[in-house]
Enzyme design. Structure first.
Site, PDB file in Angstrom:
ATOM      1  N   GLU A  37     -20.702  20.463 -15.316  1.00  0.00           N
ATOM      2  CA  GLU A  37     -20.956  19.073 -15.712  1.00  0.00           C
ATOM      3  C   GLU A  37     -20.108  18.108 -14.901  1.00  0.00           C
ATOM      4  O   GLU A  37     -20.563  17.027 -14.503  1.00  0.00           O
ATOM      5  CB  GLU A  37     -20.677  18.894 -17.208  1.00  0.00           C
ATOM      6  N   LYS A  71      -8.302   3.324   2.229  1.00  0.00           N
ATOM      7  CA  LYS A  71      -7.529   4.520   1.911  1.00  0.00           C
ATOM      8  C   LYS A  71      -7.718   5.079   0.502  1.00  0.00           C
ATOM      9  O   LYS A  71      -7.950   6.276   0.334  1.00  0.00           O
ATOM     10  CB  LYS A  71      -6.047   4.260   2.199  1.00  0.00           C
ATOM     11  N   LYS A  96     -19.516  27.473 -29.610  1.00  0.00           N
ATOM     12  CA  LYS A  96     -19.829  26.849 -28.323  1.00  0.00           C
ATOM     13  C   LYS A  96     -19.072  27.435 -27.138  1.00  0.00           C
ATOM     14  O   LYS A  96     -17.923  27.833 -27.245  1.00  0.00           O
ATOM     15  CB  LYS A  96     -19.528  25.339 -28.376  1.00  0.00           C
ATOM     16  N   SER A 117     -15.494  24.381 -27.934  1.00  0.00           N
ATOM     17  CA  SER A 117     -15.624  23.124 -28.667  1.00  0.00           C
ATOM     18  C   SER A 117     -14.515  23.052 -29.700  1.00  0.00           C
ATOM     19  O   SER A 117     -14.125  24.067 -30.272  1.00  0.00           O
ATOM     20  CB  SER A 117     -16.982  23.079 -29.369  1.00  0.00           C
ATOM     21  N   HIS A 127     -41.307  20.504 -10.709  1.00  0.00           N
ATOM     22  CA  HIS A 127     -41.433  19.614 -11.883  1.00  0.00           C
ATOM     23  C   HIS A 127     -40.789  20.233 -13.122  1.00  0.00           C
ATOM     24  O   HIS A 127     -41.227  19.967 -14.245  1.00  0.00           O
ATOM     25  CB  HIS A 127     -42.899  19.270 -12.174  1.00  0.00           C
ATOM     26  N   SER A 152       0.818  -1.222   0.000  1.00  0.00           N
ATOM     27  CA  SER A 152       0.000   0.000   0.000  1.00  0.00           C
ATOM     28  C   SER A 152       0.847   1.266   0.000  1.00  0.00           C
ATOM     29  O   SER A 152       0.305   2.374  -0.036  1.00  0.00           O
ATOM     30  CB  SER A 152      -0.963  -0.005   1.188  1.00  0.00           C
ATOM     31  N   GLN A 200      -7.610  -2.401   4.237  1.00  0.00           N
ATOM     32  CA  GLN A 200      -6.670  -1.557   3.504  1.00  0.00           C
ATOM     33  C   GLN A 200      -7.355  -0.837   2.328  1.00  0.00           C
ATOM     34  O   GLN A 200      -6.849   0.141   1.801  1.00  0.00           O
ATOM     35  CB  GLN A 200      -5.497  -2.408   3.000  1.00  0.00           C
ATOM     36  N   TYR A 207      -8.970  -6.841  12.816  1.00  0.00           N
ATOM     37  CA  TYR A 207      -8.345  -6.369  11.582  1.00  0.00           C
ATOM     38  C   TYR A 207      -8.361  -7.462  10.519  1.00  0.00           C
ATOM     39  O   TYR A 207      -8.039  -8.619  10.777  1.00  0.00           O
ATOM     40  CB  TYR A 207      -6.886  -5.923  11.830  1.00  0.00           C
TER      41      TYR A 207
HETATM   42  N1  ARG Z   1      -1.222  -1.344   5.118  1.00  0.00           N
HETATM   43  C1  ARG Z   1      -2.126  -1.861   6.105  1.00  0.00           C
HETATM   44  C2  ARG Z   1      -3.487  -1.158   5.943  1.00  0.00           C
HETATM   45  O1  ARG Z   1      -3.540  -0.200   5.259  1.00  0.00           O
HETATM   46  C3  ARG Z   1      -1.587  -1.606   7.464  1.00  0.00           C
HETATM   47  C4  ARG Z   1      -2.007  -2.601   8.503  1.00  0.00           C
HETATM   48  C5  ARG Z   1      -1.447  -3.921   8.198  1.00  0.00           C
HETATM   49  N2  ARG Z   1      -1.636  -4.835   9.265  1.00  0.00           N
HETATM   50  C6  ARG Z   1      -1.409  -6.136   9.133  1.00  0.00           C
HETATM   51  N3  ARG Z   1      -1.604  -6.868  10.159  1.00  0.00           N
HETATM   52  N4  ARG Z   1      -1.016  -6.644   8.004  1.00  0.00           N
HETATM   53  O2  ARG Z   1      -4.486  -1.580   6.463  1.00  0.00           O
END
Ligand code: ARG
Length: 462
Positions: free
Chosen positions: A291, A326, A284, A278, A157, A24, A323, A318
Protein backbone atom coordinates in the site's frame (compact mmCIF):
# COMPACT_ATOMS: atom_id res chain seq x y z
CA UNK A 1 27.86 33.87 7.12
CA UNK A 2 24.98 35.63 5.42
CA UNK A 3 25.98 38.91 7.05
CA UNK A 4 29.68 38.35 6.44
CA UNK A 5 29.62 37.14 2.85
CA UNK A 6 28.57 40.51 1.58
CA UNK A 7 29.33 42.71 4.61
CA UNK A 8 31.10 45.31 2.49
CA UNK A 9 27.88 46.37 0.83
CA UNK A 10 25.42 46.04 3.74
CA UNK A 11 24.79 48.11 6.86
CA UNK A 12 23.11 45.57 9.09
CA UNK A 13 22.82 41.80 9.42
CA UNK A 14 20.00 39.68 8.05
CA UNK A 15 16.65 39.51 9.82
CA UNK A 16 15.60 36.30 11.54
CA UNK A 17 12.74 35.79 9.12
CA UNK A 18 15.08 36.08 6.16
CA UNK A 19 17.45 33.55 7.65
CA UNK A 20 14.69 31.10 8.48
CA UNK A 21 13.36 31.19 4.93
CA UNK A 22 16.68 31.43 3.16
CA UNK A 23 18.99 29.02 4.95
CA UNK A 24 19.47 25.69 3.27
CA UNK A 25 22.13 24.20 5.56
CA UNK A 26 19.60 22.01 7.42
CA UNK A 27 19.01 20.05 4.23
CA UNK A 28 22.00 20.70 1.98
CA UNK A 29 24.58 19.63 4.55
CA UNK A 30 24.20 16.12 3.24
CA UNK A 31 26.21 17.29 0.20
CA UNK A 32 29.23 18.18 2.36
CA UNK A 33 31.51 15.54 0.85
CA UNK A 34 30.72 16.70 -2.66
CA UNK A 35 31.22 20.33 -1.70
CA UNK A 36 34.62 19.51 -0.25
CA UNK A 37 35.59 17.36 -3.22
CA UNK A 38 34.65 20.23 -5.54
CA UNK A 39 36.70 22.65 -3.44
CA UNK A 40 39.73 20.36 -3.61
CA UNK A 41 39.54 20.24 -7.39
CA UNK A 42 38.99 23.99 -7.55
CA UNK A 43 41.93 24.95 -5.36
CA UNK A 44 44.25 22.54 -7.17
CA UNK A 45 43.25 24.16 -10.46
CA UNK A 46 43.76 27.65 -8.95
CA UNK A 47 47.27 26.59 -8.02
CA UNK A 48 48.03 25.13 -11.45
CA UNK A 49 47.00 28.34 -13.20
CA UNK A 50 49.01 30.45 -10.74
CA UNK A 51 46.20 32.02 -8.69
CA UNK A 52 47.30 30.45 -5.38
CA UNK A 53 50.74 29.23 -4.36
CA UNK A 54 51.45 25.58 -3.63
CA UNK A 55 51.80 26.50 0.02
CA UNK A 56 48.37 28.13 0.07
CA UNK A 57 46.88 25.21 -1.81
CA UNK A 58 48.28 22.75 0.69
CA UNK A 59 46.97 24.76 3.63
CA UNK A 60 43.52 24.85 2.05
CA UNK A 61 43.61 21.14 1.25
CA UNK A 62 44.59 20.35 4.85
CA UNK A 63 41.80 22.60 6.16
CA UNK A 64 39.34 20.86 3.82
CA UNK A 65 40.44 17.48 5.21
CA UNK A 66 39.86 18.69 8.77
CA UNK A 67 36.48 20.14 7.86
CA UNK A 68 35.45 16.89 6.22
CA UNK A 69 36.48 14.87 9.28
CA UNK A 70 34.57 17.24 11.56
CA UNK A 71 31.47 17.13 9.41
CA UNK A 72 31.57 13.36 9.09
CA UNK A 73 31.96 12.82 12.84
CA UNK A 74 29.33 15.34 13.85
CA UNK A 75 31.96 17.41 15.62
CA UNK A 76 31.36 20.33 13.27
CA UNK A 77 29.38 23.11 14.92
CA UNK A 78 27.19 25.09 12.56
CA UNK A 79 26.86 28.80 13.25
CA UNK A 80 23.67 30.76 12.75
CA UNK A 81 25.53 32.60 10.02
CA UNK A 82 26.19 29.43 8.00
CA UNK A 83 23.63 29.99 5.29
CA UNK A 84 24.27 26.83 3.34
CA UNK A 85 26.81 24.02 3.02
CA UNK A 86 29.03 26.13 0.77
CA UNK A 87 29.32 29.00 3.24
CA UNK A 88 29.71 26.57 6.14
CA UNK A 89 32.66 24.79 4.54
CA UNK A 90 34.35 27.99 3.45
CA UNK A 91 33.82 29.56 6.87
CA UNK A 92 35.45 26.60 8.61
CA UNK A 93 38.33 26.41 6.13
CA UNK A 94 39.00 30.11 6.65
CA UNK A 95 38.96 29.66 10.44
CA UNK A 96 41.55 26.90 10.16
CA UNK A 97 43.68 28.64 7.52
CA UNK A 98 42.81 32.36 7.76
CA UNK A 99 45.17 33.72 5.11
CA UNK A 100 44.99 31.00 2.47
CA UNK A 101 41.29 30.25 3.13
CA UNK A 102 40.33 33.68 1.88
CA UNK A 103 41.53 32.63 -1.58
CA UNK A 104 39.38 29.48 -1.89
CA UNK A 105 36.45 31.30 -3.44
CA UNK A 106 38.62 32.95 -6.13
CA UNK A 107 36.90 32.75 -9.54
CA UNK A 108 34.02 30.76 -8.08
CA UNK A 109 30.46 31.50 -7.06
CA UNK A 110 28.01 29.49 -5.05
CA UNK A 111 26.03 29.39 -8.27
CA UNK A 112 28.48 27.15 -10.13
CA UNK A 113 29.38 25.46 -6.86
CA UNK A 114 25.86 24.36 -5.98
CA UNK A 115 25.18 23.17 -9.52
CA UNK A 116 28.35 21.07 -9.36
CA UNK A 117 27.77 19.70 -5.87
CA UNK A 118 24.20 18.69 -6.60
CA UNK A 119 25.22 17.03 -9.85
CA UNK A 120 27.86 14.99 -8.08
CA UNK A 121 25.40 14.05 -5.36
CA UNK A 122 22.75 13.06 -7.91
CA UNK A 123 25.26 11.06 -9.95
CA UNK A 124 26.21 9.02 -6.91
CA UNK A 125 22.63 8.56 -5.81
CA UNK A 126 21.43 7.43 -9.25
CA UNK A 127 24.28 4.94 -9.44
CA UNK A 128 23.22 3.43 -6.12
CA UNK A 129 19.59 3.45 -7.20
CA UNK A 130 20.49 1.44 -10.31
CA UNK A 131 22.01 -1.18 -7.98
CA UNK A 132 18.82 -1.37 -5.91
CA UNK A 133 16.59 -1.75 -8.97
CA UNK A 134 18.86 -4.48 -10.35
CA UNK A 135 18.61 -6.26 -7.03
CA UNK A 136 14.84 -6.13 -7.14
CA UNK A 137 14.86 -7.40 -10.73
CA UNK A 138 17.00 -10.31 -9.60
CA UNK A 139 14.41 -11.06 -6.92
CA UNK A 140 11.63 -11.14 -9.50
CA UNK A 141 13.72 -13.36 -11.78
CA UNK A 142 14.45 -15.74 -8.90
CA UNK A 143 10.75 -15.93 -8.02
CA UNK A 144 9.92 -16.50 -11.69
CA UNK A 145 12.37 -19.42 -11.72
CA UNK A 146 11.10 -20.81 -8.43
CA UNK A 147 7.46 -20.97 -9.52
CA UNK A 148 8.24 -23.21 -12.50
CA UNK A 149 5.22 -23.78 -14.70
CA UNK A 150 2.63 -22.39 -12.28
CA UNK A 151 0.00 -20.33 -14.01
CA UNK A 152 -2.40 -17.57 -13.18
CA UNK A 153 -5.38 -15.88 -14.79
CA UNK A 154 -4.32 -12.94 -16.93
CA UNK A 155 -6.68 -9.98 -16.74
CA UNK A 156 -7.89 -7.17 -18.93
CA UNK A 157 -10.37 -4.68 -17.46
CA UNK A 158 -9.83 -6.67 -14.24
CA UNK A 159 -11.85 -9.48 -15.86
CA UNK A 160 -10.33 -12.91 -16.32
CA UNK A 161 -9.01 -12.97 -19.87
CA UNK A 162 -6.50 -15.70 -20.72
CA UNK A 163 -4.29 -17.75 -18.45
CA UNK A 164 -0.55 -17.09 -18.43
CA UNK A 165 2.48 -18.56 -16.72
CA UNK A 166 3.08 -16.96 -13.34
CA UNK A 167 6.70 -16.46 -14.39
CA UNK A 168 5.45 -14.51 -17.40
CA UNK A 169 3.48 -12.23 -15.12
CA UNK A 170 6.39 -11.67 -12.73
CA UNK A 171 8.83 -10.99 -15.56
CA UNK A 172 6.44 -8.42 -17.05
CA UNK A 173 7.23 -6.26 -14.03
CA UNK A 174 10.90 -7.12 -14.41
CA UNK A 175 10.95 -5.74 -17.98
CA UNK A 176 9.36 -2.47 -16.89
CA UNK A 177 12.11 -2.15 -14.31
CA UNK A 178 14.77 -2.77 -16.93
CA UNK A 179 13.55 0.34 -18.75
CA UNK A 180 13.91 2.22 -15.45
CA UNK A 181 17.51 1.05 -15.19
CA UNK A 182 18.10 2.12 -18.77
CA UNK A 183 16.70 5.56 -17.99
CA UNK A 184 19.14 5.88 -15.09
CA UNK A 185 22.13 5.15 -17.32
CA UNK A 186 20.77 7.47 -19.97
CA UNK A 187 20.31 10.30 -17.48
CA UNK A 188 23.81 9.76 -16.08
CA UNK A 189 25.25 10.07 -19.55
CA UNK A 190 23.42 13.28 -20.41
CA UNK A 191 24.29 14.97 -17.12
CA UNK A 192 27.99 14.27 -17.49
CA UNK A 193 28.86 17.97 -17.95
CA UNK A 194 30.65 19.93 -15.22
CA UNK A 195 29.30 23.41 -14.34
CA UNK A 196 32.32 24.43 -12.23
CA UNK A 197 34.09 27.50 -13.62
CA UNK A 198 30.90 29.19 -14.79
CA UNK A 199 31.26 31.55 -11.84
CA UNK A 200 28.20 33.54 -10.87
CA UNK A 201 26.95 33.39 -14.47
CA UNK A 202 29.50 34.59 -16.99
CA UNK A 203 32.79 32.81 -16.36
CA UNK A 204 35.87 34.57 -14.98
CA UNK A 205 38.54 37.10 -15.91
CA UNK A 206 41.20 35.21 -14.00
CA UNK A 207 42.43 32.57 -16.44
CA UNK A 208 40.84 29.50 -14.85
CA UNK A 209 40.72 26.05 -16.46
CA UNK A 210 37.23 24.47 -16.24
CA UNK A 211 38.41 21.43 -18.22
CA UNK A 212 40.84 20.58 -15.46
CA UNK A 213 38.23 20.71 -12.71
CA UNK A 214 35.77 18.78 -14.85
CA UNK A 215 38.31 15.99 -15.35
CA UNK A 216 39.34 16.00 -11.69
CA UNK A 217 35.72 15.57 -10.63
CA UNK A 218 35.15 12.73 -13.08
CA UNK A 219 32.94 14.57 -15.57
CA UNK A 220 33.15 13.85 -19.29
CA UNK A 221 33.28 17.50 -20.33
CA UNK A 222 33.17 21.02 -18.92
CA UNK A 223 30.18 23.26 -19.72
CA UNK A 224 30.01 25.06 -23.06
CA UNK A 225 27.88 27.98 -21.86
CA UNK A 226 28.27 29.52 -18.42
CA UNK A 227 24.72 30.91 -18.32
CA UNK A 228 23.28 27.47 -19.00
CA UNK A 229 25.71 25.83 -16.58
CA UNK A 230 24.42 27.75 -13.55
CA UNK A 231 20.74 27.62 -14.56
CA UNK A 232 20.46 24.02 -15.70
CA UNK A 233 18.50 21.73 -13.42
CA UNK A 234 17.38 19.36 -16.14
CA UNK A 235 19.21 16.55 -14.42
CA UNK A 236 17.17 17.14 -11.26
CA UNK A 237 13.95 16.98 -13.26
CA UNK A 238 15.08 13.92 -15.19
CA UNK A 239 16.12 12.16 -12.01
CA UNK A 240 12.77 12.96 -10.39
CA UNK A 241 10.94 11.83 -13.51
CA UNK A 242 12.70 8.50 -13.74
CA UNK A 243 12.17 8.02 -10.01
CA UNK A 244 8.48 8.87 -10.43
CA UNK A 245 8.05 6.37 -13.22
CA UNK A 246 9.95 3.75 -11.25
CA UNK A 247 7.65 4.63 -8.35
CA UNK A 248 4.64 4.13 -10.62
CA UNK A 249 5.95 0.69 -11.57
CA UNK A 250 6.39 -0.23 -7.92
CA UNK A 251 2.93 1.13 -7.23
CA UNK A 252 1.42 -1.15 -9.85
CA UNK A 253 3.21 -4.17 -8.40
CA UNK A 254 1.96 -3.07 -4.99
CA UNK A 255 -1.60 -2.79 -6.21
CA UNK A 256 -1.50 -6.29 -7.66
CA UNK A 257 -0.09 -7.79 -4.51
CA UNK A 258 -2.81 -6.05 -2.49
CA UNK A 259 -5.40 -7.73 -4.68
CA UNK A 260 -3.62 -11.06 -4.74
CA UNK A 261 -3.27 -11.09 -0.94
CA UNK A 262 -6.98 -10.43 -0.42
CA UNK A 263 -9.24 -13.21 0.85
CA UNK A 264 -11.15 -13.09 -2.43
CA UNK A 265 -8.06 -13.80 -4.55
CA UNK A 266 -5.90 -15.66 -2.06
CA UNK A 267 -3.09 -15.94 -4.62
CA UNK A 268 -0.27 -14.90 -2.29
CA UNK A 269 0.59 -15.20 1.37
CA UNK A 270 2.74 -12.42 2.77
CA UNK A 271 5.56 -13.18 5.16
CA UNK A 272 4.92 -11.99 8.73
CA UNK A 273 8.05 -9.85 8.63
CA UNK A 274 6.69 -7.92 5.68
CA UNK A 275 3.07 -7.46 6.68
CA UNK A 276 1.24 -5.84 9.58
CA UNK A 277 -1.62 -6.67 11.90
CA UNK A 278 -4.65 -4.71 12.99
CA UNK A 279 -4.92 -3.06 16.41
CA UNK A 280 -8.54 -4.17 16.68
CA UNK A 281 -9.23 -7.10 14.38
CA UNK A 282 -7.18 -10.12 15.42
CA UNK A 283 -7.62 -11.95 12.11
CA UNK A 284 -6.09 -9.21 9.94
CA UNK A 285 -2.85 -9.38 8.04
CA UNK A 286 -2.31 -6.24 6.05
CA UNK A 287 -0.14 -5.54 2.99
CA UNK A 288 1.16 -2.17 4.27
CA UNK A 289 4.35 -2.27 2.20
CA UNK A 290 2.41 -2.76 -1.00
CA UNK A 291 0.00 0.00 0.00
CA UNK A 292 2.84 2.37 0.78
CA UNK A 293 4.50 1.54 -2.54
CA UNK A 294 1.21 2.62 -4.10
CA UNK A 295 0.87 5.67 -1.86
CA UNK A 296 4.44 6.95 -2.18
CA UNK A 297 4.12 7.20 -5.96
CA UNK A 298 1.82 10.19 -5.43
CA UNK A 299 4.46 11.95 -3.38
CA UNK A 300 7.15 11.31 -6.02
CA UNK A 301 4.96 12.69 -8.78
CA UNK A 302 4.21 15.67 -6.55
CA UNK A 303 7.92 16.48 -6.20
CA UNK A 304 8.39 16.25 -9.95
CA UNK A 305 5.47 18.48 -10.88
CA UNK A 306 6.25 20.88 -8.02
CA UNK A 307 9.78 21.48 -9.19
CA UNK A 308 8.84 21.67 -12.87
CA UNK A 309 6.42 24.40 -11.82
CA UNK A 310 9.22 26.17 -9.96
CA UNK A 311 11.39 26.11 -13.08
CA UNK A 312 8.89 27.06 -15.72
CA UNK A 313 8.97 30.85 -15.30
CA UNK A 314 12.61 31.36 -14.34
CA UNK A 315 14.65 33.76 -16.42
CA UNK A 316 18.35 33.09 -16.82
CA UNK A 317 20.39 32.65 -14.78
CA UNK A 318 20.55 31.71 -11.12
CA UNK A 319 17.48 32.60 -9.06
CA UNK A 320 16.97 31.58 -5.47
CA UNK A 321 13.92 29.61 -6.54
CA UNK A 322 16.45 27.01 -7.68
CA UNK A 323 17.21 26.19 -4.07
CA UNK A 324 13.87 24.34 -4.13
CA UNK A 325 15.58 21.61 -6.16
CA UNK A 326 17.20 19.91 -3.22
CA UNK A 327 14.46 19.01 -0.76
CA UNK A 328 12.33 17.62 -3.57
CA UNK A 329 15.16 15.58 -5.03
CA UNK A 330 16.48 14.37 -1.68
CA UNK A 331 13.06 13.23 -0.56
CA UNK A 332 12.39 11.52 -3.89
CA UNK A 333 15.66 9.61 -3.60
CA UNK A 334 15.11 8.66 0.04
CA UNK A 335 11.54 7.60 -0.65
CA UNK A 336 12.31 5.40 -3.63
CA UNK A 337 15.16 3.70 -1.79
CA UNK A 338 12.99 2.79 1.18
CA UNK A 339 10.18 1.63 -1.06
CA UNK A 340 12.44 -0.53 -3.20
CA UNK A 341 14.07 -2.18 -0.22
CA UNK A 342 10.78 -2.95 1.50
CA UNK A 343 9.06 -4.17 -1.66
CA UNK A 344 12.07 -6.32 -2.49
CA UNK A 345 11.83 -7.88 0.95
CA UNK A 346 8.10 -8.44 0.56
CA UNK A 347 8.40 -10.00 -2.90
CA UNK A 348 11.30 -12.25 -1.99
CA UNK A 349 9.52 -13.69 1.06
CA UNK A 350 5.92 -14.05 -0.06
CA UNK A 351 4.60 -17.44 -1.10
CA UNK A 352 2.31 -18.14 -4.02
CA UNK A 353 -0.79 -20.23 -3.64
CA UNK A 354 -0.44 -21.87 -7.03
CA UNK A 355 -3.47 -24.09 -6.46
CA UNK A 356 -5.75 -21.09 -5.93
CA UNK A 357 -4.28 -19.49 -9.03
CA UNK A 358 -4.76 -22.61 -11.13
CA UNK A 359 -8.31 -23.04 -9.89
CA UNK A 360 -9.16 -19.59 -11.22
CA UNK A 361 -7.05 -19.85 -14.36
CA UNK A 362 -8.73 -23.15 -15.27
CA UNK A 363 -12.08 -21.43 -15.51
CA UNK A 364 -13.20 -22.86 -18.90
CA UNK A 365 -14.33 -19.48 -20.19
CA UNK A 366 -10.67 -18.32 -20.14
CA UNK A 367 -10.06 -20.86 -22.93
CA UNK A 368 -12.66 -19.29 -25.26
CA UNK A 369 -9.99 -17.78 -27.52
CA UNK A 370 -8.33 -21.20 -27.79
CA UNK A 371 -11.62 -22.66 -29.03
CA UNK A 372 -11.88 -19.93 -31.66
CA UNK A 373 -8.24 -20.55 -32.65
CA UNK A 374 -9.09 -24.26 -32.98
CA UNK A 375 -11.78 -23.38 -35.52
CA UNK A 376 -9.34 -21.06 -37.32
CA UNK A 377 -6.89 -23.95 -37.64
CA UNK A 378 -9.72 -25.83 -39.38
CA UNK A 379 -10.03 -23.01 -41.92
CA UNK A 380 -12.86 -20.90 -40.46
CA UNK A 381 -12.38 -17.09 -40.63
CA UNK A 382 -11.62 -15.75 -37.14
CA UNK A 383 -14.67 -13.43 -37.03
CA UNK A 384 -16.98 -16.38 -37.68
CA UNK A 385 -15.13 -18.55 -35.15
CA UNK A 386 -15.47 -15.78 -32.55
CA UNK A 387 -19.25 -15.75 -33.12
CA UNK A 388 -19.55 -19.54 -32.87
CA UNK A 389 -17.70 -19.67 -29.55
CA UNK A 390 -19.50 -16.57 -28.31
CA UNK A 391 -22.82 -18.34 -28.87
CA UNK A 392 -21.63 -21.42 -26.95
CA UNK A 393 -20.46 -19.25 -24.04
CA UNK A 394 -23.82 -17.54 -24.01
CA UNK A 395 -25.69 -20.87 -24.01
CA UNK A 396 -23.49 -22.23 -21.23
CA UNK A 397 -24.04 -19.12 -19.12
CA UNK A 398 -27.79 -19.41 -19.77
CA UNK A 399 -27.72 -22.93 -18.33
CA UNK A 400 -28.13 -24.95 -21.54
CA UNK A 401 -25.22 -27.12 -20.32
CA UNK A 402 -21.60 -26.97 -19.18
CA UNK A 403 -19.33 -25.33 -21.77
CA UNK A 404 -17.21 -28.50 -22.14
CA UNK A 405 -20.27 -30.53 -23.01
CA UNK A 406 -21.55 -27.97 -25.53
CA UNK A 407 -18.12 -27.89 -27.15
CA UNK A 408 -17.86 -31.67 -27.32
CA UNK A 409 -21.29 -31.87 -28.94
CA UNK A 410 -20.67 -29.04 -31.46
CA UNK A 411 -20.24 -30.20 -35.07
CA UNK A 412 -17.24 -27.92 -35.82
CA UNK A 413 -15.57 -28.40 -32.44
CA UNK A 414 -16.08 -31.85 -30.86
CA UNK A 415 -14.28 -33.87 -28.15
CA UNK A 416 -10.77 -32.92 -29.40
CA UNK A 417 -11.57 -29.22 -28.94
CA UNK A 418 -13.16 -29.91 -25.54
CA UNK A 419 -9.74 -31.05 -24.30
CA UNK A 420 -8.68 -27.38 -24.52
CA UNK A 421 -10.91 -26.78 -21.51
CA UNK A 422 -9.11 -29.30 -19.32
CA UNK A 423 -7.01 -27.94 -16.43
CA UNK A 424 -3.60 -26.60 -17.44
CA UNK A 425 -4.15 -26.97 -21.18
CA UNK A 426 -5.13 -23.46 -22.18
CA UNK A 427 -2.00 -21.80 -20.76
CA UNK A 428 0.18 -23.97 -23.02
CA UNK A 429 -1.53 -22.74 -26.18
CA UNK A 430 -0.12 -19.23 -26.52
CA UNK A 431 3.45 -20.21 -27.26
CA UNK A 432 4.12 -17.48 -29.81
CA UNK A 433 7.32 -15.47 -29.21
CA UNK A 434 6.95 -13.39 -26.05
CA UNK A 435 3.69 -15.18 -25.23
CA UNK A 436 2.51 -16.54 -21.90
CA UNK A 437 2.90 -20.30 -22.46
CA UNK A 438 5.62 -22.04 -20.40
CA UNK A 439 7.37 -23.02 -23.64
CA UNK A 440 7.62 -19.37 -24.77
CA UNK A 441 8.67 -18.27 -21.30
CA UNK A 442 11.80 -20.45 -21.51
CA UNK A 443 13.24 -18.10 -24.12
CA UNK A 444 12.03 -15.08 -22.21
CA UNK A 445 13.74 -16.16 -19.00
CA UNK A 446 17.02 -16.43 -20.90
CA UNK A 447 16.51 -13.03 -22.54
CA UNK A 448 15.72 -11.47 -19.19
CA UNK A 449 18.75 -13.01 -17.54
CA UNK A 450 20.94 -11.76 -20.40
CA UNK A 451 19.52 -8.24 -20.11
CA UNK A 452 20.06 -8.29 -16.35
CA UNK A 453 23.64 -9.39 -16.82
CA UNK A 454 24.29 -6.61 -19.34
CA UNK A 455 22.83 -4.04 -16.95
CA UNK A 456 24.79 -5.44 -14.03
CA UNK A 457 27.91 -4.99 -16.16
CA UNK A 458 26.95 -1.37 -16.91
CA UNK A 459 26.37 -0.85 -13.20
CA UNK A 460 29.74 -2.32 -12.26
CA UNK A 461 31.40 -0.01 -14.78
CA UNK A 462 29.89 3.16 -13.29
N1 ARG B 1 21.95 27.52 -1.20
C1 ARG B 1 21.92 27.96 -2.57
C2 ARG B 1 21.12 26.94 -3.40
O1 ARG B 1 20.86 25.90 -2.91
C3 ARG B 1 23.30 28.06 -3.09
C4 ARG B 1 23.50 29.08 -4.17
C5 ARG B 1 23.28 30.43 -3.64
N2 ARG B 1 23.66 31.43 -4.56
C6 ARG B 1 23.36 32.71 -4.39
N3 ARG B 1 23.76 33.53 -5.28
N4 ARG B 1 22.67 33.11 -3.36
O2 ARG B 1 20.72 27.20 -4.51
Amino acid sequence: MAGELWEGRFDGGPSEALQALNDSLPFDRRMFRHDIEGSRAHVSMLCDVGLVTTGERDQILAALDTTETEMASGEFVALASDEDIHTAVERRVTEIAPEAGGKLHTARSRNDQVATDLKMWTRQELGELAGLVLRFQATLAAQADAVGDAYVPGYTHMQQAQSVSLAHHLLAHGWALSRDVDRIFDCLERMDVCPLGAGALAGSSLGIDPAQTAAALGFGTPFANSLDAVSDRDYVVEAMFLISLLGVHLSRIGEEMILWASTEFGFVKLDDGFSTGSSMMPQKKNPDIAELARGKAGRLIGHLTGFLTTLKGLPLTYNKDLQEDKEALFDSCDTIRLTLLALDGMMSTLTFNTEAMAAQADNPYSAATDLADHLVRGGMPFRQAHAVVGKLVRDALAGVGPLAQLVAEHQDLGPEAAKLLEPGVSVRQRNSPGGGAPEAVVAQRAAFAAQLETDQGRFAAL
